[in-house]
Every structure is written in C-alpha cells, then in structure tokens.
Design a protein around this motif. Structure first.
Motif, PDB file in Angstrom:
ATOM      1  N   GLY A 166       3.240 210.829   8.442  1.00 53.94           N
ATOM      2  CA  GLY A 166       3.108 209.380   8.446  1.00 53.94           C
ATOM      3  C   GLY A 166       1.758 208.841   8.855  1.00 53.94           C
ATOM      4  O   GLY A 166       1.581 207.630   8.933  1.00 53.94           O
ATOM      5  N   GLN A 167       0.776 209.692   9.145  1.00 60.93           N
ATOM      6  CA  GLN A 167      -0.524 209.210   9.577  1.00 60.93           C
ATOM      7  C   GLN A 167      -1.443 209.075   8.360  1.00 60.93           C
ATOM      8  O   GLN A 167      -2.483 209.710   8.248  1.00 60.93           O
ATOM      9  CB  GLN A 167      -1.119 210.153  10.615  1.00 60.93           C
ATOM     10  CG  GLN A 167      -0.276 210.250  11.872  1.00 60.93           C
ATOM     11  CD  GLN A 167      -0.821 211.267  12.851  1.00 60.93           C
ATOM     12  OE1 GLN A 167      -1.863 211.873  12.632  1.00 60.93           O
ATOM     13  NE2 GLN A 167      -0.127 211.447  13.943  1.00 60.93           N
ATOM     14  N   ALA A 168      -1.018 208.269   7.398  1.00 65.16           N
ATOM     15  CA  ALA A 168      -1.769 208.098   6.161  1.00 65.16           C
ATOM     16  C   ALA A 168      -3.056 207.328   6.422  1.00 65.16           C
ATOM     17  O   ALA A 168      -3.117 206.460   7.300  1.00 65.16           O
ATOM     18  CB  ALA A 168      -0.917 207.360   5.139  1.00 65.16           C
ATOM     19  N   GLU A 169      -4.064 207.650   5.650  1.00 62.89           N
ATOM     20  CA  GLU A 169      -5.345 206.967   5.793  1.00 62.89           C
ATOM     21  C   GLU A 169      -5.209 205.516   5.358  1.00 62.89           C
ATOM     22  O   GLU A 169      -4.585 205.210   4.334  1.00 62.89           O
ATOM     23  CB  GLU A 169      -6.401 207.666   4.947  1.00 62.89           C
ATOM     24  CG  GLU A 169      -7.789 207.053   5.073  1.00 62.89           C
ATOM     25  CD  GLU A 169      -8.829 207.790   4.249  1.00 62.89           C
ATOM     26  OE1 GLU A 169      -9.978 207.321   4.205  1.00 62.89           O
ATOM     27  OE2 GLU A 169      -8.471 208.826   3.654  1.00 62.89           O
ATOM     28  N   ILE A 170      -5.798 204.591   6.125  1.00 61.83           N
ATOM     29  CA  ILE A 170      -5.730 203.172   5.806  1.00 61.83           C
ATOM     30  C   ILE A 170      -6.702 202.873   4.659  1.00 61.83           C
ATOM     31  O   ILE A 170      -7.892 203.205   4.748  1.00 61.83           O
ATOM     32  CB  ILE A 170      -6.097 202.313   7.028  1.00 61.83           C
ATOM     33  CG1 ILE A 170      -5.126 202.600   8.181  1.00 61.83           C
ATOM     34  CG2 ILE A 170      -6.066 200.828   6.673  1.00 61.83           C
ATOM     35  CD1 ILE A 170      -3.696 202.286   7.886  1.00 61.83           C
ATOM     36  N   PRO A 171      -6.240 202.254   3.574  1.00 64.66           N
ATOM     37  CA  PRO A 171      -7.143 201.926   2.460  1.00 64.66           C
ATOM     38  C   PRO A 171      -8.238 200.966   2.891  1.00 64.66           C
ATOM     39  O   PRO A 171      -8.081 200.201   3.849  1.00 64.66           O
ATOM     40  CB  PRO A 171      -6.204 201.266   1.442  1.00 64.66           C
ATOM     41  CG  PRO A 171      -4.837 201.740   1.800  1.00 64.66           C
ATOM     42  CD  PRO A 171      -4.850 201.889   3.293  1.00 64.66           C
ATOM     43  N   LYS A 172      -9.326 200.993   2.175  1.00 63.06           N
ATOM     44  CA  LYS A 172     -10.437 200.095   2.460  1.00 63.06           C
ATOM     45  C   LYS A 172     -10.181 198.729   1.831  1.00 63.06           C
ATOM     46  O   LYS A 172      -9.284 198.558   1.002  1.00 63.06           O
ATOM     47  CB  LYS A 172     -11.744 200.691   1.923  1.00 63.06           C
ATOM     48  CG  LYS A 172     -12.158 202.002   2.595  1.00 63.06           C
ATOM     49  CD  LYS A 172     -13.489 202.484   2.051  1.00 63.06           C
ATOM     50  CE  LYS A 172     -13.898 203.796   2.692  1.00 63.06           C
ATOM     51  NZ  LYS A 172     -14.087 203.651   4.149  1.00 63.06           N
ATOM     52  N   LEU A 173     -10.980 197.760   2.246  1.00 63.63           N
ATOM     53  CA  LEU A 173     -10.960 196.424   1.682  1.00 63.63           C
ATOM     54  C   LEU A 173     -11.054 196.480   0.162  1.00 63.63           C
ATOM     55  O   LEU A 173     -11.886 197.198  -0.391  1.00 63.63           O
ATOM     56  CB  LEU A 173     -12.156 195.643   2.257  1.00 63.63           C
ATOM     57  CG  LEU A 173     -12.603 194.382   1.531  1.00 63.63           C
ATOM     58  CD1 LEU A 173     -11.650 193.242   1.841  1.00 63.63           C
ATOM     59  CD2 LEU A 173     -14.016 194.005   1.968  1.00 63.63           C
ATOM     60  N   THR A 174     -10.187 195.742  -0.521  1.00 64.36           N
ATOM     61  CA  THR A 174     -10.264 195.641  -1.977  1.00 64.36           C
ATOM     62  C   THR A 174     -10.438 194.176  -2.376  1.00 64.36           C
ATOM     63  O   THR A 174      -9.870 193.281  -1.742  1.00 64.36           O
ATOM     64  CB  THR A 174      -9.007 196.204  -2.662  1.00 64.36           C
ATOM     65  OG1 THR A 174      -7.852 195.463  -2.229  1.00 64.36           O
ATOM     66  CG2 THR A 174      -8.815 197.667  -2.315  1.00 64.36           C
ATOM     67  N   ILE A 175     -11.212 193.953  -3.436  1.00 67.83           N
ATOM     68  CA  ILE A 175     -11.470 192.603  -3.950  1.00 67.83           C
ATOM     69  C   ILE A 175     -11.100 192.583  -5.425  1.00 67.83           C
ATOM     70  O   ILE A 175     -11.569 193.414  -6.200  1.00 67.83           O
ATOM     71  CB  ILE A 175     -12.942 192.201  -3.754  1.00 67.83           C
ATOM     72  CG1 ILE A 175     -13.279 192.144  -2.262  1.00 67.83           C
ATOM     73  CG2 ILE A 175     -13.219 190.848  -4.422  1.00 67.83           C
ATOM     74  CD1 ILE A 175     -14.749 191.874  -1.970  1.00 67.83           C
ATOM     75  N   THR A 176     -10.251 191.620  -5.814  1.00 65.90           N
ATOM     76  CA  THR A 176      -9.767 191.541  -7.189  1.00 65.90           C
ATOM     77  C   THR A 176      -9.993 190.145  -7.745  1.00 65.90           C
ATOM     78  O   THR A 176      -9.564 189.159  -7.135  1.00 65.90           O
ATOM     79  CB  THR A 176      -8.254 191.851  -7.244  1.00 65.90           C
ATOM     80  OG1 THR A 176      -7.991 193.083  -6.573  1.00 65.90           O
ATOM     81  CG2 THR A 176      -7.783 191.944  -8.684  1.00 65.90           C
ATOM     82  N   PRO A 177     -10.670 190.018  -8.895  1.00 59.51           N
ATOM     83  CA  PRO A 177     -10.849 188.689  -9.516  1.00 59.51           C
ATOM     84  C   PRO A 177      -9.505 188.064  -9.874  1.00 59.51           C
ATOM     85  O   PRO A 177      -8.596 188.752 -10.352  1.00 59.51           O
ATOM     86  CB  PRO A 177     -11.666 189.005 -10.780  1.00 59.51           C
ATOM     87  CG  PRO A 177     -12.315 190.318 -10.515  1.00 59.51           C
ATOM     88  CD  PRO A 177     -11.332 191.086  -9.665  1.00 59.51           C
ATOM     89  N   LEU A 178      -9.378 186.768  -9.634  1.00 60.13           N
ATOM     90  CA  LEU A 178      -8.160 186.037  -9.967  1.00 60.13           C
ATOM     91  C   LEU A 178      -8.381 185.198 -11.223  1.00 60.13           C
ATOM     92  O   LEU A 178      -7.796 185.447 -12.266  1.00 60.13           O
ATOM     93  CB  LEU A 178      -7.734 185.145  -8.802  1.00 60.13           C
ATOM     94  CG  LEU A 178      -6.480 184.298  -9.021  1.00 60.13           C
ATOM     95  CD1 LEU A 178      -5.250 185.190  -9.161  1.00 60.13           C
ATOM     96  CD2 LEU A 178      -6.283 183.306  -7.870  1.00 60.13           C
TER      97      LEU A 178
END
Length: 253
Positions: free
Chosen positions: A32-44
């Motif tokens: 359960g100690q999964a790596e935390i994803p990095k910031l993601t930016i998605t165009p809307l």
C-alpha cells in the motif's frame, strides 16, 4: 551492464543489490505504499486548465482537482494544491507554459485540499481571497488564511476574464462557494460537487447533509446549463455531476 560489474571488496555481483531494491519497491507497492503521482495539468477549454494534485490517504494516492485560468493580465488560480510539495512547482509550470504569473488566488472552502497553499502564495506576493465565512473557519481550525475576504457574492475582473463567486448554502462544508465564468459557461464547484465517478458523498465530517439538497437545487437553478462542471475530486467536466450530487445527497438523507 549491472550483471557484469563486481564489487572489488566482496567479489559479489552488484546486481544482488539492484534486485533487492526492485524487490523492496514491489514490496512497498504491495503493502500500500504506492508512489504519489506528480502534479498534472490538463487543458479544459480555451484558457482554462484543470490541475490535479495528490495526497496519500490510507496508503493510496487520492486526487484533488483545482483550476487556473489564463487572462491577458495574468493567471487566476481557483483553489491551491493539496500538498505543499506542489506549491512552487505549480507556479513554475504555469510560467513555463504561458510566460505569465499568477496574479490572484481564490479558495472555495477552508479544508486543506482547497486552501493549503494560501499562506505560501500570500508570502510570494499573490493576492489571496476567500469568503468571510471561510476566513472565520480557517481561523477557528488553525488553517491557512487568505489576505483578503469578501462578505457576499462578488464579481471579479482580471484582464479579459470575468467571473463571480456564489454561495448557494451549506453542503460539503458550511462555507463552500462555487466560481462561475458566464462567458465560457464553466462552473467550478469544488468539493460541494461530486464527480460522476463517486458512489457516495466522501468525507462528511464537516457537512450539513440536511441543507445540502436545498443547496444543490439552488445551484442548479442558478446555473442550469453549464458547459463544464469541475468537482473537487476524480473525473471532471461533466454537467451531469450536478444532478449526480443531488441524487447522492437524497440517498444519504
């Protein structure tokens, strides 16, 4: 290459260490100690972008949606990153993408998935805003506070972008507001709105379940035909999220 390299002291293959590291990585993931994803930016749409940050909750990465809007006078930030490790990277990413700085930041309620970065951005010279009720709850809870607060629904204009804040009533929290961009029909609902991926209301420790239904009806009546609706967590942009949230609230009551 690693398989052919040897430690000169023990004469044992270095690949043993590498294999151990890989096994440790798999062990951490399995437990359960999964790596935390990095910031993601998605165009809307047009100048609108949804950015998503993450926190470790019960050993799993949990996503939190926020939004920024690019105007000809700078960038408008709606809510802040959840984790402090993303405060500066967000500013850096925005500037790298658009060659513009953040010139205004509004947090939609007092929880840290909305307001955690207020102190940081305030110290970096960015004007920060919340409602008066959010300010009072932030003081009460010892959370980050904005430099400025407004007492009623307010219209902001930043360059060529115009938007309004709206308080439809208590729901997820006593203070949750939404942000509406009339021209583009974009409704940022934050944690008041539940994604169509949600099967329940999530955290309700500060919620007013009895008031939430009326709040949703008022919000739907106020903005009956949004093109985009951004909830606080999980999949976003479906206008169906409004009716979906109302359905979840009725089920909870």
């Amino acid at each position: 290459m690693i398989l052919q390299k040897h430690n000169t002291n023990t004469q044992q293959p270095v690949y043993v260490t590498a294999v151990f590291a890989i096994l440790l990585l798999f062990s951490n993931t399995l437990f359960g100690q999964a790596e935390i994803p990095k910031l993601t930016i998605t165009p809307l749409t047009d100048d609108f972008y949804v950015y998503t940050t993450y926190k470790d909750l019960d050993g799993k990465p949990f996503p939190s949606n926020s939004m920024y809007v690019v105007s000809d006078k700078g960038v408008i930030l709606i809510d802040t990153p959840w984790d402090e490790s993303d405060f500066q990277p967000l500013l850096d990413s925005i500037y790298k993408r658009h060659q513009k700085k953040v010139v205004l930041c509004i947090a939609t309620h007092f929880h840290d998935d909305s307001s955690a970065g207020l102190d940081y951005y305030k110290k970096h010279g960015i004007p920060t805003y919340t409602s008066k009720l959010t300010h009072e709850l932030s003081v009460q809870e010892g959370n980050a506070k904005a430099a400025y607060h407004f007492e009623k629904d307010t219209v902001f204009t930043v360059g060529n972008k115009k938007f309004e804040t709206f308080y439809p009533g208590a729901g997820h929290t006593q203070d949750n507001i939404v942000v509406w961009f009339e021209k583009e029909k974009v409704l940022y609902g934050g944690c008041l709105i539940k994604s169509t991926e949600n099967n329940d209301l999530g955290y309700t420790g500060d919620a007013d379940i009895d008031a939430w239904e009326g709040t949703m009806k008022k919000l739907i009546n106020k903005y009956p035909k949004p093109s985009y609706v951004i909830p606080g967590h999980f999949a976003w942009d479906s206008p169906k999220a409004l009716q979906h949230t109302l359905k979840l609230v009725k089920k909870k009551r």
